[in-house]
Design a protein around this motif. Structure first.
Motif, short mmCIF file in Angstrom:
data_model
loop_
_atom_site.label_atom_id
_atom_site.label_comp_id
_atom_site.label_asym_id
_atom_site.label_seq_id
_atom_site.Cartn_x
_atom_site.Cartn_y
_atom_site.Cartn_z
N UNK A 157 0.80 -1.22 0.00
CA UNK A 157 0.00 0.00 0.00
C UNK A 157 0.83 1.27 0.00
N UNK A 158 2.12 1.16 0.32
CA UNK A 158 2.95 2.34 0.57
C UNK A 158 3.17 3.21 -0.66
N UNK A 159 3.10 2.63 -1.85
CA UNK A 159 3.38 3.42 -3.05
C UNK A 159 2.14 3.61 -3.93
N UNK A 160 0.98 3.29 -3.44
CA UNK A 160 -0.23 3.49 -4.23
C UNK A 160 -0.55 4.98 -4.34
N UNK A 161 -0.48 5.49 -5.55
CA UNK A 161 -0.74 6.91 -5.77
C UNK A 161 0.39 7.82 -5.35
N UNK A 162 1.59 7.28 -5.20
CA UNK A 162 2.72 8.05 -4.66
C UNK A 162 3.12 9.21 -5.57
N UNK A 163 2.65 9.20 -6.80
CA UNK A 163 3.03 10.26 -7.74
C UNK A 163 2.41 11.61 -7.40
N UNK A 164 1.35 11.61 -6.57
CA UNK A 164 0.62 12.86 -6.31
C UNK A 164 -0.04 12.76 -4.94
N UNK A 165 0.19 13.73 -4.04
CA UNK A 165 -0.44 13.66 -2.72
C UNK A 165 -1.96 13.50 -2.79
N UNK A 166 -2.60 14.10 -3.78
CA UNK A 166 -4.06 14.01 -3.90
C UNK A 166 -4.53 12.60 -4.17
N UNK A 219 17.31 3.07 6.93
CA UNK A 219 17.78 2.51 8.19
C UNK A 219 17.34 1.07 8.41
N UNK A 220 16.16 0.71 7.88
CA UNK A 220 15.65 -0.65 8.10
C UNK A 220 15.48 -1.37 6.77
N UNK A 221 15.72 -2.68 6.80
CA UNK A 221 15.49 -3.49 5.59
C UNK A 221 14.21 -4.30 5.70
N UNK A 222 13.34 -3.92 6.63
CA UNK A 222 12.07 -4.63 6.81
C UNK A 222 10.94 -3.95 6.05
N UNK A 223 9.92 -4.77 5.80
CA UNK A 223 8.67 -4.23 5.28
C UNK A 223 7.96 -3.47 6.40
N UNK A 224 7.09 -2.51 6.08
CA UNK A 224 6.69 -2.06 4.76
C UNK A 224 7.58 -0.96 4.15
N UNK A 225 8.56 -0.43 4.92
CA UNK A 225 9.37 0.64 4.36
C UNK A 225 10.12 0.19 3.11
N UNK A 226 10.42 -1.13 3.03
CA UNK A 226 11.12 -1.63 1.85
C UNK A 226 10.29 -1.50 0.58
N UNK A 227 8.98 -1.33 0.71
CA UNK A 227 8.17 -1.08 -0.49
C UNK A 227 8.63 0.21 -1.18
N UNK A 228 8.96 1.21 -0.38
CA UNK A 228 9.45 2.46 -0.93
C UNK A 228 10.82 2.28 -1.58
N UNK A 282 12.03 -0.52 -2.90
CA UNK A 282 11.86 -1.24 -4.17
C UNK A 282 11.33 -0.32 -5.26
N UNK A 283 10.37 0.51 -4.91
CA UNK A 283 9.80 1.44 -5.89
C UNK A 283 10.88 2.36 -6.44
N UNK A 284 11.70 2.93 -5.55
CA UNK A 284 12.72 3.87 -5.98
C UNK A 284 13.87 3.19 -6.69
#
Length: 324
Positions: free
Chosen positions: A143-152, A222-231, A233-235
Motif C-alpha cells: 500500500x505504501x506506493x499506491x498513488x505516490x506520484x501525487x499527494x491528492x 535505516x531498516x530493511x524490513x517491510x513495509x518501508x522496503x516497499x518504498x 523497491x519502488x525507488x
C-alpha cells in the motif's frame, strides 16, 4: 536482536528538522471539508453475538469522499449514560477482525470503535471488509506506493481522512460523550492515530503505540524490513522519482502530524524495533506539540513493543486525565 539505532540519550534528544509543504494545512483542511460535505449518517446494525457483557454493533460510516467504511462498535452492556470512547486503528495489512478479539476497552467501561482499514485485511488476523474503490498509478506490492506520484491520489490521504471521519461518526451517536473521545493504534494504527490527532478537533488523548509512517526519509535508509522496503523497491526501479516521492510523503509524515497535536499524548517505542526504528518514533514524540506527553520505552523488544503491558499504561493514562 542488537541495538542498531541511536543511543538512549541521543534518542531522547532526537529532533530532526523535517521540512513541511507550504500548503500542508490547506491540503488537509480542504480534504477533510470535502469528505465531510460528502458524508452521510452512520449506519448501525446490532449483532447477535455470544458476548454477554458487551453489545456489538456493525457500523458503516462515510469516509474519504463519502466512501463506506466498516467498523465495530463495542458498548458495555447496560450503560445508561453517554460513554467516553476510544477509536482504534489497525496495523498494516490487518482488518477490523472479529468483535471478540478486542474486548479490553469495552470491559473497562469505554465505548470502543475499531475502524477497518480500506483495502487491507487480508494479510493477518481475522480479516476486513472495506474496499478501496480508488485506482492509482504504478506501485509496488502493498500500500505504501499506491498513488505516490501525487499527494491528492496517495493511498494514505484516503486512510487518514477515514480516521478523522471515524471520530466524527462516533461523536454523532447518542451513546457517546462527544467531549471524551481518544484515539489509539499500533504500528500503522499508531501512525493513523497521529494523523487523527492532528486533523480532528477536541480529542482528549492520542495514544500511538510503536507508530509507523514517521520520518520517512530516515526509515527507508535505516531498516530493511517491510513495509518501508516497499518504498525502497519502488525507488530502485523509478530511479528518478526520489524528489517527487518524498514530496508526496511529506504530507503524511507522522512527525509533521505530531507538530499539530492538540491533545495529551502517550507513545510507546521498542528499542530493538527493526520495523519502526526507535529514532523515527522519537522524532514524532519530540515534535508532539501538546505539553502533556509521555513515552514508554521497551528496551529489549522488537516491533511487538509492550503488547498488553502498553494497554495497561494507556488505561492508566486516561484515568490520570479523568477520562473514565
Amino acid at each position: 536482536m542488537p541495538y542498531f539505532d541511536l543511543s538512549p540519550t541521543e534518542l531522547e534528544a532526537y529532533d530532526p528538522q523535517i521540512s513541511e509543504p507550504s500548503d500542508f494545512d490547506a491540503f488537509w483542511n480542504a480534504t477533510i471539508e470535502e469528505s465531510r460535505l460528502a458524508g452521510w449518517e452512520p449506519r448501525l446494525t446490532p449483532v447477535d453475538s455470544a458476548l454477554r457483557s458487551v453489545d456489538v454493533l456493525d457500523v458503516s460510516f462515510a469516509g474519504f469522499g463519502g466512501d463506506p467504511i466498516k467498523a465495530w462498535l463495542l458498548l458495555p452492556t447496560g450503560a445508561t449514560e453517554p460513554l467516553p470512547a476510544v477509536v482504534e486503528y489497525i496495523g498494516y495489512g490487518g482488518g477490523r477482525g472479529l468483535p471478540s478479539e478486542r474486548l479490553a476497552w469495552s470491559s473497562a467501561g469505554y465505548a470502543h470503535l475499531i475502524m477497518d482499514t480500506r483495502g487491507q485485511g487480508s494479510t493477518w488476523g481475522a480479516g476486513g471488509g472495506t474496499p478501496d474503490p480508488h485506482g492509482t498509478g504504478a506501485a509496488t506490492n502493498g500500500y505504501m506506493t499506491r498513488g505516490i506520484q501525487d499527494p491528492a491520489d496517495y493511498y494514505y490521504r484516503r486512510v487518514f481522512t477515514d480516521a478523522v471521519r471515524a471520530v466524527d461518526a462516533i461523536r454523532a451517536l447518542p451513546e457517546i460523550d462527544a467531549a471524551r473521545v481518544a484515539v489509539t493504534g499500533g504500528s500503522q494504527g499508531g501512525g493513523i492515530a497521529l494523523a487523527a490527532g492532528a486533523l480532528s478537533e477536541g480529542l482528549v488523548a492520542v495514544m500511538p503505540d510503536v507508530p509507523f509512517l514517521c520520518h520517512f526519509s530516515r526509515a527507508v535508509g535505516l531498516t530493511d524490513r517491510e513495509p518501508y522496503q516497499e518504498l525502497v523497491r519502488y525507488l530502485s526501479v523509478h530511479r528518478n522519482a526520489r524528489e517527487r516521492t518524498f514530496a508526496t510523503l511529506s504530507y503524511f509524515d507522522g512527525v509533521l502530524m505530531a507538530r499539530r497535536a492538540s491533545a495529551p499524548g502517550l507513545f510507546s517505542v521498542a528499542l530493538m524495533d527493526f520495523t519502526c526504528p526507535p529514532s523515527t518514533v522519537y522524532a514524532a514524540f519530540n515534535a508532539f506539540a501538546h505539553e502533556t506527553k509521555r513515552i514508554v520505552a521497551y528496551e529489549f523488544n522488537d516491533h511487538e513493543g509492550g503488547g498488553a503491558h502498553q494497554w495497561t499504561q494507556q488505561a492508566a493514562f486516561l484515568a490520570e486525565l479523568g477520562i473514565q
